[in-house]
Design a protein around this motif. Structure first.
Motif, mmCIF file in Angstrom:
data_model
loop_
_atom_site.group_PDB
_atom_site.id
_atom_site.type_symbol
_atom_site.label_atom_id
_atom_site.label_comp_id
_atom_site.label_asym_id
_atom_site.label_seq_id
_atom_site.Cartn_x
_atom_site.Cartn_y
_atom_site.Cartn_z
ATOM 1 N N ARG A 130 -18.792 -39.522 64.520
ATOM 2 C CA ARG A 130 -19.226 -38.591 63.471
ATOM 3 C C ARG A 130 -19.433 -39.296 62.142
ATOM 4 N NH1 ARG A 130 -15.861 -33.328 62.776
ATOM 5 N NH2 ARG A 130 -17.394 -33.133 61.141
ATOM 6 N N GLN A 135 -25.141 -38.401 61.926
ATOM 7 C CA GLN A 135 -24.663 -38.000 63.255
ATOM 8 C C GLN A 135 -23.575 -36.929 63.202
ATOM 9 O OE1 GLN A 135 -25.891 -39.302 66.316
ATOM 10 N NE2 GLN A 135 -27.476 -39.911 64.868
ATOM 11 N N VAL A 137 -23.472 -33.656 62.391
ATOM 12 C CA VAL A 137 -23.768 -32.361 63.014
ATOM 13 C C VAL A 137 -23.838 -32.512 64.534
ATOM 14 C CG1 VAL A 137 -25.479 -30.527 63.227
ATOM 15 C CG2 VAL A 137 -24.927 -31.462 60.981
ATOM 16 N N LYS A 138 -24.508 -33.565 64.979
ATOM 17 C CA LYS A 138 -24.654 -33.787 66.425
ATOM 18 C C LYS A 138 -23.289 -33.916 67.095
ATOM 19 C CE LYS A 138 -26.194 -37.351 69.628
ATOM 20 N NZ LYS A 138 -26.821 -38.663 69.728
ATOM 21 N N TRP A 139 -22.437 -34.756 66.550
ATOM 22 C CA TRP A 139 -21.132 -34.977 67.176
ATOM 23 C C TRP A 139 -20.182 -33.816 66.943
ATOM 24 C CZ3 TRP A 139 -20.466 -37.959 71.083
ATOM 25 C CH2 TRP A 139 -21.389 -38.973 71.299
ATOM 26 N N GLY A 140 -20.405 -33.056 65.867
ATOM 27 C CA GLY A 140 -19.629 -31.828 65.672
ATOM 28 C C GLY A 140 -19.954 -30.817 66.771
ATOM 29 N N SER A 141 -21.231 -30.737 67.127
ATOM 30 C CA SER A 141 -21.654 -29.840 68.212
ATOM 31 C C SER A 141 -21.079 -30.295 69.552
ATOM 32 C CB SER A 141 -23.172 -29.800 68.305
ATOM 33 O OG SER A 141 -23.729 -29.339 67.113
ATOM 34 N N ILE A 142 -21.084 -31.593 69.760
ATOM 35 C CA ILE A 142 -20.533 -32.120 71.009
ATOM 36 C C ILE A 142 -19.033 -31.833 71.086
ATOM 37 C CG2 ILE A 142 -20.035 -34.275 72.258
ATOM 38 C CD1 ILE A 142 -22.857 -35.210 71.365
ATOM 39 N N TRP A 143 -18.331 -31.992 69.955
ATOM 40 C CA TRP A 143 -16.895 -31.701 69.935
ATOM 41 C C TRP A 143 -16.644 -30.223 70.248
ATOM 42 C CZ3 TRP A 143 -12.534 -33.522 70.948
ATOM 43 C CH2 TRP A 143 -11.353 -32.946 70.505
ATOM 44 N N ALA A 144 -17.479 -29.341 69.723
ATOM 45 C CA ALA A 144 -17.352 -27.910 70.022
ATOM 46 C C ALA A 144 -17.519 -27.661 71.521
ATOM 47 C CB ALA A 144 -18.371 -27.115 69.221
ATOM 48 N N ALA A 145 -18.494 -28.343 72.150
ATOM 49 C CA ALA A 145 -18.706 -28.184 73.595
ATOM 50 C C ALA A 145 -17.508 -28.704 74.380
ATOM 51 C CB ALA A 145 -19.975 -28.920 74.016
#
Length: 166
Positions: A130, A135, A137-145
């Motif tokens: 992150r 990156q 937002v992208k890795w924040g979304s991945i962490w949420a998943a």
């Protein structure tokens, strides 16, 4: 030309993997017959099918694979124009399969959900990634998943395609 068309439609009745499995079954059955010294394997007798299934079980094949192989033998025999008695009517074959199922089991090993240790590993990796510029937002979304997968008790295979990553 019509014969080719008929063959095309007949072949489309099963998936390519099914054709491959049935082909393997036929080759294994022929090798079994040679090893056992049988002159004729078709029409398949209950004794042949029981011995073949037992050999496969002794070699460590899964119960479901053994059943697929027996249906492959059935398919080969039917293609040759010979009748094949329904498996449910073949008492000895049925009892052999029941014994194989009881001894080696028929369920695949259940995979465990994401563990706390794996979640920590994910968290450490995401925390580092992150920080890369652009990156977050992208890795924040991945962490949420990942968290969704953890709390939904999904397996790691449901989240990651490449098994060598984590």
């Amino acid at each position: 030309r019509l014969a080719e068309s008929a063959l095309k439609y007949q072949r489309a009745a099963h998936a390519e993997n099914t054709h491959d499995a049935y082909g393997t079954a036929g080759r294994r059955y022929m090798a079994f017959g040679i090893k056992a010294g049988y002159q004729r394997l078709f029409p398949a007798t209950d004794a042949h099918l029981c011995q073949f299934a037992s050999m496969l079980a002794d070699e460590g094949l899964a119960f479901k694979t053994i059943k697929v192989y027996l249906f492959g033998i059935r398919s080969i025999q039917l293609k040759q124009g010979m009748p094949f008695e329904d498996m449910r009517q073949r008492y000895l074959v049925y009892m052999t399969l029941q014994g194989i199922r009881k001894i080696i089991g028929d369920a695949s090993k259940r995979k465990m959900p994401i563990t706390i240790a794996l979640l920590r590993l994910f968290a450490d990796s995401v925390r580092l990634l992150r920080e890369v510029l652009g990156q977050r937002v992208k890795w924040g979304s991945i962490w949420a998943a990942i968290l969704l997968g953890f709390f939904a008790m999904l397996r790691k295979d449901n989240l990651i395609k490449n098994h060598g990553v984590w």
